[in-house]
Motif scaffolding. Structure first.
Motif, PDB file in Angstrom:
ATOM      1  N   ARG A  50       0.821  -1.223   0.000  1.00  0.00           N
ATOM      2  CA  ARG A  50       0.000   0.000   0.000  1.00  0.00           C
ATOM      3  C   ARG A  50       0.855   1.274   0.000  1.00  0.00           C
ATOM      4  O   ARG A  50       0.421   2.330   0.428  1.00  0.00           O
ATOM      5  CB  ARG A  50      -0.981   0.063   1.177  1.00  0.00           C
ATOM      6  CG  ARG A  50      -1.731  -1.209   1.481  1.00  0.00           C
ATOM      7  CD  ARG A  50      -2.342  -1.886   0.287  1.00  0.00           C
ATOM      8  NE  ARG A  50      -3.621  -1.337  -0.088  1.00  0.00           N
ATOM      9  CZ  ARG A  50      -4.330  -1.748  -1.143  1.00  0.00           C
ATOM     10  NH1 ARG A  50      -3.857  -2.702  -1.925  1.00  0.00           N
ATOM     11  NH2 ARG A  50      -5.502  -1.220  -1.412  1.00  0.00           N
ATOM     12  N   LEU A  53      -0.235   4.160  -3.052  1.00  0.00           N
ATOM     13  CA  LEU A  53      -1.619   4.657  -3.104  1.00  0.00           C
ATOM     14  C   LEU A  53      -1.712   5.958  -3.892  1.00  0.00           C
ATOM     15  O   LEU A  53      -0.983   6.909  -3.635  1.00  0.00           O
ATOM     16  CB  LEU A  53      -2.146   4.875  -1.685  1.00  0.00           C
ATOM     17  CG  LEU A  53      -2.306   3.602  -0.854  1.00  0.00           C
ATOM     18  CD1 LEU A  53      -2.648   3.955   0.585  1.00  0.00           C
ATOM     19  CD2 LEU A  53      -3.416   2.723  -1.430  1.00  0.00           C
ATOM     20  N   GLU A  87      -1.590  11.590   2.194  1.00  0.00           N
ATOM     21  CA  GLU A  87      -1.911  11.048   3.521  1.00  0.00           C
ATOM     22  C   GLU A  87      -1.855   9.539   3.521  1.00  0.00           C
ATOM     23  O   GLU A  87      -1.393   8.913   4.479  1.00  0.00           O
ATOM     24  CB  GLU A  87      -3.324  11.502   3.940  1.00  0.00           C
ATOM     25  CG  GLU A  87      -3.331  12.836   4.649  1.00  0.00           C
ATOM     26  CD  GLU A  87      -4.756  13.338   4.917  1.00  0.00           C
ATOM     27  OE1 GLU A  87      -4.865  14.476   5.380  1.00  0.00           O
ATOM     28  OE2 GLU A  87      -5.718  12.583   4.672  1.00  0.00           O
ATOM     29  N   GLY A  88      -2.323   8.961   2.443  1.00  0.00           N
ATOM     30  CA  GLY A  88      -2.298   7.498   2.341  1.00  0.00           C
ATOM     31  C   GLY A  88      -0.874   6.969   2.390  1.00  0.00           C
ATOM     32  O   GLY A  88      -0.565   6.019   3.110  1.00  0.00           O
ATOM     33  N   HIS A  90       1.780   8.586   3.467  1.00  0.00           N
ATOM     34  CA  HIS A  90       2.307   8.939   4.790  1.00  0.00           C
ATOM     35  C   HIS A  90       1.879   7.897   5.804  1.00  0.00           C
ATOM     36  O   HIS A  90       2.671   7.426   6.626  1.00  0.00           O
ATOM     37  CB  HIS A  90       1.783  10.328   5.162  1.00  0.00           C
ATOM     38  CG  HIS A  90       2.376  10.900   6.398  1.00  0.00           C
ATOM     39  ND1 HIS A  90       1.932  10.583   7.669  1.00  0.00           N
ATOM     40  CD2 HIS A  90       3.375  11.800   6.585  1.00  0.00           C
ATOM     41  CE1 HIS A  90       2.644  11.259   8.562  1.00  0.00           C
ATOM     42  NE2 HIS A  90       3.517  11.996   7.936  1.00  0.00           N
ATOM     43  N   THR A  92       1.000   4.760   5.260  1.00  0.00           N
ATOM     44  CA  THR A  92       1.687   3.482   5.038  1.00  0.00           C
ATOM     45  C   THR A  92       3.062   3.491   5.691  1.00  0.00           C
ATOM     46  O   THR A  92       3.454   2.549   6.374  1.00  0.00           O
ATOM     47  CB  THR A  92       1.834   3.203   3.536  1.00  0.00           C
ATOM     48  OG1 THR A  92       0.544   3.114   2.941  1.00  0.00           O
ATOM     49  CG2 THR A  92       2.580   1.900   3.299  1.00  0.00           C
ATOM     50  N   GLU A  94       4.075   5.426   8.098  1.00  0.00           N
ATOM     51  CA  GLU A  94       3.920   5.463   9.548  1.00  0.00           C
ATOM     52  C   GLU A  94       3.671   4.058  10.094  1.00  0.00           C
ATOM     53  O   GLU A  94       4.273   3.643  11.094  1.00  0.00           O
ATOM     54  CB  GLU A  94       2.775   6.388   9.942  1.00  0.00           C
ATOM     55  CG  GLU A  94       2.637   6.489  11.471  1.00  0.00           C
ATOM     56  CD  GLU A  94       1.571   7.467  11.909  1.00  0.00           C
ATOM     57  OE1 GLU A  94       0.551   7.603  11.205  1.00  0.00           O
ATOM     58  OE2 GLU A  94       1.766   8.073  12.982  1.00  0.00           O
ATOM     59  N   PHE A  95       2.801   3.318   9.414  1.00  0.00           N
ATOM     60  CA  PHE A  95       2.508   1.958   9.872  1.00  0.00           C
ATOM     61  C   PHE A  95       3.747   1.075   9.809  1.00  0.00           C
ATOM     62  O   PHE A  95       4.021   0.293  10.707  1.00  0.00           O
ATOM     63  CB  PHE A  95       1.383   1.342   9.035  1.00  0.00           C
ATOM     64  CG  PHE A  95       0.004   1.833   9.390  1.00  0.00           C
ATOM     65  CD1 PHE A  95      -0.885   2.230   8.404  1.00  0.00           C
ATOM     66  CD2 PHE A  95      -0.412   1.903  10.709  1.00  0.00           C
ATOM     67  CE1 PHE A  95      -2.164   2.681   8.714  1.00  0.00           C
ATOM     68  CE2 PHE A  95      -1.686   2.353  11.039  1.00  0.00           C
ATOM     69  CZ  PHE A  95      -2.559   2.743  10.037  1.00  0.00           C
ATOM     70  N   ILE A  96       4.510   1.193   8.703  1.00  0.00           N
ATOM     71  CA  ILE A  96       5.711   0.363   8.589  1.00  0.00           C
ATOM     72  C   ILE A  96       6.675   0.683   9.713  1.00  0.00           C
ATOM     73  O   ILE A  96       7.301  -0.203  10.298  1.00  0.00           O
ATOM     74  CB  ILE A  96       6.404   0.589   7.226  1.00  0.00           C
ATOM     75  CG1 ILE A  96       5.550  -0.010   6.098  1.00  0.00           C
ATOM     76  CG2 ILE A  96       7.798  -0.038   7.218  1.00  0.00           C
ATOM     77  CD1 ILE A  96       6.113   0.260   4.714  1.00  0.00           C
TER      78      ILE A  96
ATOM     79  N   THR B 342      -0.074  -3.536   4.738  1.00  0.00           N
ATOM     80  CA  THR B 342       0.491  -2.821   5.874  1.00  0.00           C
ATOM     81  C   THR B 342      -0.542  -2.211   6.818  1.00  0.00           C
ATOM     82  O   THR B 342      -0.440  -2.393   8.025  1.00  0.00           O
ATOM     83  CB  THR B 342       1.454  -1.727   5.378  1.00  0.00           C
ATOM     84  OG1 THR B 342       2.373  -2.286   4.446  1.00  0.00           O
ATOM     85  CG2 THR B 342       2.205  -1.097   6.518  1.00  0.00           C
ATOM     86  N   VAL B 346      -0.540  -3.761  10.706  1.00  0.00           N
ATOM     87  CA  VAL B 346      -0.008  -2.926  11.785  1.00  0.00           C
ATOM     88  C   VAL B 346      -1.115  -2.167  12.488  1.00  0.00           C
ATOM     89  O   VAL B 346      -1.123  -2.021  13.709  1.00  0.00           O
ATOM     90  CB  VAL B 346       1.024  -1.927  11.218  1.00  0.00           C
ATOM     91  CG1 VAL B 346       1.595  -1.085  12.330  1.00  0.00           C
ATOM     92  CG2 VAL B 346       2.125  -2.663  10.477  1.00  0.00           C
ATOM     93  N   ARG B 377      -6.731   6.161   8.879  1.00  0.00           N
ATOM     94  CA  ARG B 377      -5.631   5.764   7.995  1.00  0.00           C
ATOM     95  C   ARG B 377      -5.801   4.341   7.503  1.00  0.00           C
ATOM     96  O   ARG B 377      -5.240   3.947   6.496  1.00  0.00           O
ATOM     97  CB  ARG B 377      -4.294   5.859   8.738  1.00  0.00           C
ATOM     98  CG  ARG B 377      -3.986   7.206   9.307  1.00  0.00           C
ATOM     99  CD  ARG B 377      -3.393   8.133   8.293  1.00  0.00           C
ATOM    100  NE  ARG B 377      -3.237   9.480   8.808  1.00  0.00           N
ATOM    101  CZ  ARG B 377      -2.295  10.315   8.411  1.00  0.00           C
ATOM    102  NH1 ARG B 377      -1.418   9.940   7.514  1.00  0.00           N
ATOM    103  NH2 ARG B 377      -2.243  11.530   8.917  1.00  0.00           N
TER     104      ARG B 377
END
Lengths: 743, 449
Positions: A50, A53, A87-88, A90, A92, A94-96, B342, B346, B377
């Motif tokens: 992702r 995006l 944002e999408g 960003h 992804t 952030e999640f990683i 992801t 997460v 998100r």
């Protein structure tokens, strides 16, 4: 363009060919769509990470750009012009980073890391995550070559997809589920396969790293030198990473026609042999106490003495691993300077296949591939194995005719197989004739360097069909280049002197060859040019140190018939061969430049049509096909048949020797590659093993004419009956017919 | 009790029909015989007339789905019917009862549907935990085979291995093919390239079971039941704080309050209704007053900001802590996330952490904002709806019960003080704990025996 499509990305209009992926379309417009899991060489896009995006007009949700193909009239917005997309992406990142450890200071990937780069470009500058990150034991030794760090892994699945969908070894897998997913090997066994190292380059973070390169260098203190691998005839394009004058790693340099960006583990991990303990560092002369070091001037004097003394009775044993320039230089010295025209090379070479030459990638697009010969393609030219797998995935039929083939054939029956194929009534032959995308491959000894294959290709009508090609896989990297360069150095016929006054052995292939050793025993004196002490000790009178292909400037010709440029990646600890060859040649009034570029010029005038070195470029092109010229007929027409007819006594088996990929004097000297070395085993067909009461794992005695060897047996269901197959290095002095009994 | 006719469970009289002869005695196999006289186009036309919409949760018109399968002359690959019996949506247990009580009606539907999409192969993917249901089907299939009723169609009863994500149609297909159960990107859609890259129709157990009575009575007749946008009957799984939880077959459009208070016997123990999750945990929660107003159909629930989903009605009384509900539901999605994309992999774990922090009384207002932002998100960025569902569900708890969340924060503790009916209803955490590092911040969880 009649079948182009127009796409608007970030208000920029671009036209691309129909079927182009969106990521490539954006790239063509100079726009980045960031990706992690997207890698077209691994198959269709999965859209897992992702990262890519983007906003597509008309679709309510953000789309994974990598899964989209350019459609006419499509309007796309990337992070550059779309707040939602930004944002999408960003999000992804952030999640990683939520579970990604702060390892940058100790991680080998740092400085050349897509995660770092994309975080700078699209990601958060600080964290909102206040909980403990997930931890795993680390590093996990996936194999002696590869270290796995599960905390760094972002689960993009590039490595597992490579393992299952490209190399098809199915050893690297993902297990568990969700946030607890982890990359692993089945049963914690090491990842033991010919192409495992590619996952290191594929991994976008420092999760899969090279153990050889661990903590060795940082990207800002290295220099990458482009060159070509010299360990097999495929000639994959590589990049050597050097630091402070030493090679620290080898990576792929992606020639789309030859290697497609992949490297085998031999090409990737063998470079430490440059620093082997027993590397010959100075000339050695045979004295009362064995080989003793001697100064260069004295060595060259001794060489001159030996050469003059044996004038008229000199034979040169060449290796198929030299560069064209070294082979030419030897020719200038020996043929022009001394009239010593006799040379031996372990295999024949031929220019006949130039009429059917094509990039190796042609195999990947074929619909029918027929391979004749007893050797596995992966042992001779691993890159070809990957192209075959690609072809098969694309629906091609792969037929192997040989001792382990889908069509079983007796050992040494490749020439017969070709004869049968060219018979107008032969079914498979008819299909080869009818196809526009058929490929023939010869993988084994003999074949006249491709002459037999060329004859067959011509009879099957491959001429004029660009999708039809034929490839002969030699046993050494550059036999044709060496043979033609030697021949170009002078005019004059071979004389086959008897006895041999002086044998000049050039290169480790020759130095390690039992046939050359046999000649050396007959010769009155031997000069050996070799890299490793153990290869020369006991039989050479004068040893001159050789360089490795990574240390050479020059050219070589791969199995496609493509001329490629080698560049010196590091200065060798010993003088370049051309340096002292030119000095020696001068003593015999033969002129030879010590510079490879100048030697190439001279050679090129003679046999490459005046092609200049710069014209080869970074990714050399393959010249267009030549017109077919019928090769000389096989010198010993019954040679292969005779081999077979050699008394097959009841109870004995025909010994089939083969050279596994991970064998050879270079591989033997690399600690991390020892786990890839061939097992000490002998393979028998199920029938033969059954009749002898032998099962896989049993220790057996293999006997022939006074010698015997003990090996572990393995039942090979693919092996044709009447044959026992052993790696050359385990077969010792066994003869062609052996008895195999349970120990 | 409602006086609406039963369609799915017709003829069972509250029991199960596991004998072929008994099934035929109540009119079973009539539809199959009729279908075998019809062309595939006629069968699809009958489904279109019935306006049957998928009973798994997506509510896609079944006839239309079948019409997407290309004709054999358009695509030479074999056609497959795959039945999704992986029922795992929390609160949903209707397919289980259908397979237990009317296995023949279900298998008959498989054969009719196979004819409709011109398939000779049916694969029924049953969640691994439904061992008894699988045995019932095996026995029923055997009886059909012995009576030579299969008509050349092969029905494979395949057991899953414990993954909610394998209820997602493309993940189901991956699992059936022997791979990791992870969803694929669409396109291509299963109708074109599904199982083994061949045209495939994937349908829910209840949908397939309903095909039988539709062919028997005719599609138009079936469409007279229920309401316009949601025709026919539905088997609702009622659970939670009601006197009589269970599966109830009712016509679409039935008032939710009647399901709870009449059919279900009302709230147990004299408590009061607090909230209702109307269609399985992936659907937004309704407050008690909202629940009193809606009817059980697509339109009404959509207008109320929720969805009919899998028709799993979970009733919660005033003893339930909504934050604990958030924790438990989010734990479910975290545990079941396949890990491919992801945001879900997460994000579900992060949401659970934040919810646990709030529940333990250590949450701040910033945490509540963070919870909603992280959810934002996740929602809309995932490869499949699993991640989205976690975010949607949690967002609805905060939206409808914000004061309760704020109370946890401002009072620095759970206002139910250990008396919530959801206390201790937590996910098995041994797997979860193994991978958390030192200095654990959130409160360690315990398994309730």
């Amino acid at each position: 363009m009649s079948d182009g499509v127009k796409v608007t990305i970030d208000d920029r209009e671009i036209e691309v060919a129909k079927g182009t992926g969106l990521v490539e379309t954006a790239e063509a417009a100079g726009i980045e769509i960031p990706v992690f899991c997207y890698e077209p060489r691994l198959g269709p896009a999965v859209g897992a990470c992702r990262m890519c995006l983007v906003e597509v007009e008309g679709l309510p949700k953000l789309q994974a750009g990598c899964t989209l193909t350019a459609q006419d009239g499509m309007v796309v917005r990337t992070a550059a012009t779309s707040k939602r997309a930004a944002e999408g992406q960003h999000g992804t990142l952030e999640f990683i980073l939520v579970n990604h450890p702060l390892d940058c200071p100790v991680c080998d990937k740092g400085g050349e890391c897509p995660l770092q780069d994309l975080t700078f470009r699209y990601g958060p500058g600080s964290t909102r995550m206040t909980f403990a990150k997930m931890t795993f034991d680390k590093p996990i030794p996936v194999s002696p070559l590869i270290a796995l760090d599960r905390e760094r892994c972002i689960l993009c699945y590039r490595c597992t997809r490579f393992s299952s969908d490209v190399a098809e070894d199915d050893q690297l897998i993902a297990r568990n589920r969700g946030a607890y997913s982890e990359i692993a090997t089945f049963g914690e066994d090491p990842y033991r396969a010919p192409f495992s190292g590619n996952v290191i380059e594929l991994c976008p973070v420092g999760a899969l790293t090279s153990t050889q390169y661990r903590f060795e260098a940082r990207p800002w203190e290295i220099q990458d030198v482009p060159t070509v691998c010299g360990l097999c005839p495929a000639g994959c394009n590589i990049r050597a990473t050097t630091r402070e004058g030493a090679v620290k790693r080898v990576q792929s340099r992606n020639h789309p026609e030859i290697d497609g960006g992949w490297l085998c583990d031999k090409g990737r991990f063998t470079y430490p042999h440059l620093r082997a303990e027993d590397r010959v560092g100075e000339p050695l002369q045979r004295g009362p106490l064995g080989l003793e070091p001697v100064a260069w001037d004295a060595a060259l004097d001794r060489a001159e003495e030996l050469l003059r003394g044996a004038r008229g009775t000199i034979v040169t044993a060449l290796s198929g691993s030299e560069t064209n320039e070294i082979a030419y230089g030897l020719g200038v010295l020996l043929r022009r300077g001394l009239g010593a025209h006799s040379a031996v090379l372990d295999e024949s070479t031929s220019a006949a296949l130039d009429a059917f030459r094509a990039p190796l990638s042609t195999i990947g697009d074929a619909e029918l591939v027929v391979i004749v010969g007893d050797d596995d393609v992966v042992d001779r030219a691993p890159a070809v194995d990957l192209w075959l797998r690609k072809a098969r995935r694309g629906g091609a039929e792969i037929v192997t005719v040989g001792a382990r083939g889908s069509v079983p054939a007796p050992v040494g029956g490749a020439a017969d197989a070709l004869r049968e194929l060219t018979d107008p009534a032969h079914d498979l032959g008819k299909r080869l004739r009818a196809s526009e995308r058929a490929v023939l491959v010869w993988s084994g000894p003999g074949g006249g360097g491709g002459a037999r294959l060329a004859e067959a290709a011509h009879k099957l009508g491959f001429d004029g069909k660009p999708g039809c090609a034929a490839f002969h896989l030699p046993a050494t990297p550059n036999p044709r280049g060496v043979s033609e360069a030697w021949a170009a150095a002078a005019d004059g016929d071979e004389s086959d002197p008897e006895p041999i006054g002086l044998l000049v052995v050039s290169g480790d292939e020759a130095a390690g060859s039992p046939d050359v050793r046999a000649l050396a025993e007959q010769a009155e004196a031997v000069i050996a040019i070799t890299m490793f002490h153990s290869l020369a000790v006991g039989w050479a009178d004068l040893v001159l140190p050789a360089t490795a292909s990574l240390e050479r400037e020059g050219t070589s010709m791969n199995l496609e018939g493509r001329l490629q440029r080698l560049r010196r990646t590091v200065i060798s600890p010993v003088p370049d061969e051309l340096a002292w060859l030119s000095k020696l040649a001068a003593r015999f009034d033969a002129e030879l430049s010590p510079h490879a570029a100048v030697v190439f010029e001279e050679l090129s005038e003679r046999i490459y049509g005046g092609l200049r070195l710069e014209q080869l470029g970074e990714h050399a092109a393959l010249p267009a096909r030549a017109a077919y010229v019928a090769p000389e007929p096989s010198r010993a027409p019954g040679a292969e048949a005779a081999q077979r007819a050699e008394g097959h006594f009841v109870g004995t088996l025909r010994l089939l020797r083969y050279t596994p990929l991970f064998s050879g004097h270079q591989v033997e000297r690399v600690a991390e590659l020892q786990f890839q070395r061939p097992e000490e085993e002998i393979a028998l067909s199920s029938g033969d093993a059954g009749r002898r009461g032998i099962s896989t794992g049993d220790v057996v005695t293999v006997r022939s004419n006074g010698t015997s060897v003990e090996l572990r047996a393995r039942v090979d269901r693919k092996l044709v009956e009447g044959v026992a197959r052993v790696a050359d290095e385990h077969a010792a002095d066994l003869h062609a017919e052996v008895e195999v009994v349970k120990a | 009790m409602s006086s609406a006719p039963e369609v799915v469970f017709a003829g069972t009289d509250g029991g199960a029909i596991t004998d072929l002869a008994a099934y035929e005695a109540v009119g079973g196999l009539t539809a199959l015989r009729r279908a075998r006289e019809m062309t595939p186009e006629q069968i699809i036309a009958e489904l279109d007339a019935s306006s049957l919409r998928g009973r798994g949760g997506a509510f896609f018109p079944t006839g239309r789905k079948w019409s997407f399968v290309p004709k054999p002359d358009q695509n030479p690959r074999p056609h497959y019917l795959v039945v999704n019996a992986d029922e795992s949506e929390p609160g949903t247990f209707k397919d289980r009862e259908i397979m237990l009580r009317v296995p023949f009606r279900f298998l008959e539907g498989c054969l009719i549907a196979a004819r409709g999409i011109e398939s000779q192969h049916v694969f029924v993917y049953i969640r691994g935990e439904y061992e008894h249901e699988w045995e019932i089907l095996v026995s029923a299939l055997e009886q059909l085979r012995e009576a030579k009723l299969l008509g050349g169609v092969t029905i494979v009863l395949h057991r899953g291995a414990g993954a909610y994500i394998c209820g997602e149609e493309t993940a189901l297909l991956e699992s059936l093919e022997g791979r990791r159960g992870q969803p694929r990107t669409k396109p291509p859609f299963p109708a074109i390239a599904g199982l083994y890259a061949s045209p495939t129709a994937v349908n829910n157990v209840e949908s397939i079971t309903t095909v039988t009575p539709i062919i028997e009575m005719g599609g138009a007749e079936y469409a007279k039941l229920g309401v316009e946008d949601s025709t026919g009957t539905r088997v609702f799984s009622l659970s939670g704080n009601v006197v009589r939880p269970g599966n109830y077959e009712l016509p679409h459009g039935y008032p939710l309050r009647d399901l709870i208070h009449e059919v279900g016997g009302g709230i147990a123990d004299g408590r009061t209704l607090k909230a209702v999750i109307p269609g399985g945990s992936s659907t937004p929660i309704l407050t008690a007053s909202e629940a009193e107003k809606v009817t059980l159909d697509f339109d009404s629930l959509s207008k109320a900001g929720s969805a009919i989903g899998s028709a799993a009605v979970i009733v919660l009384d005033d003893r339930c802590c909504m934050v604990q509900l958030g924790v438990r539901v989010s734990q479910f999605y975290e545990h079941e996330s396949c890990g491919k994309c992801t945001p879900c992999r997460v994000g579900t774990r992060w949401l659970t952490h934040i919810l646990q922090k709030i529940e333990s009384g250590r949450g701040t207002h910033a945490d509540l904002d963070l919870l909603l932002d992280v959810g934002d998100r996740i929602n809309g960025t995932c490869l499949c709806p699993l991640g989205d569902s976690d975010a949607i569900a949690v967002a609805s708890y905060v939206a409808k019960f914000r004061e309760e969340f704020l109370q946890h924060i401002e009072e620095a503790s759970c206002p139910f003080h250990g008396a919530s009916s959801l206390d201790g209803i937590v996910a098995p955490t041994d797997v979860h704990e193994a991978h958390v590092g030192p200095h654990e911040i959130h409160r360690p969880l315990e398994v309730v025996a």
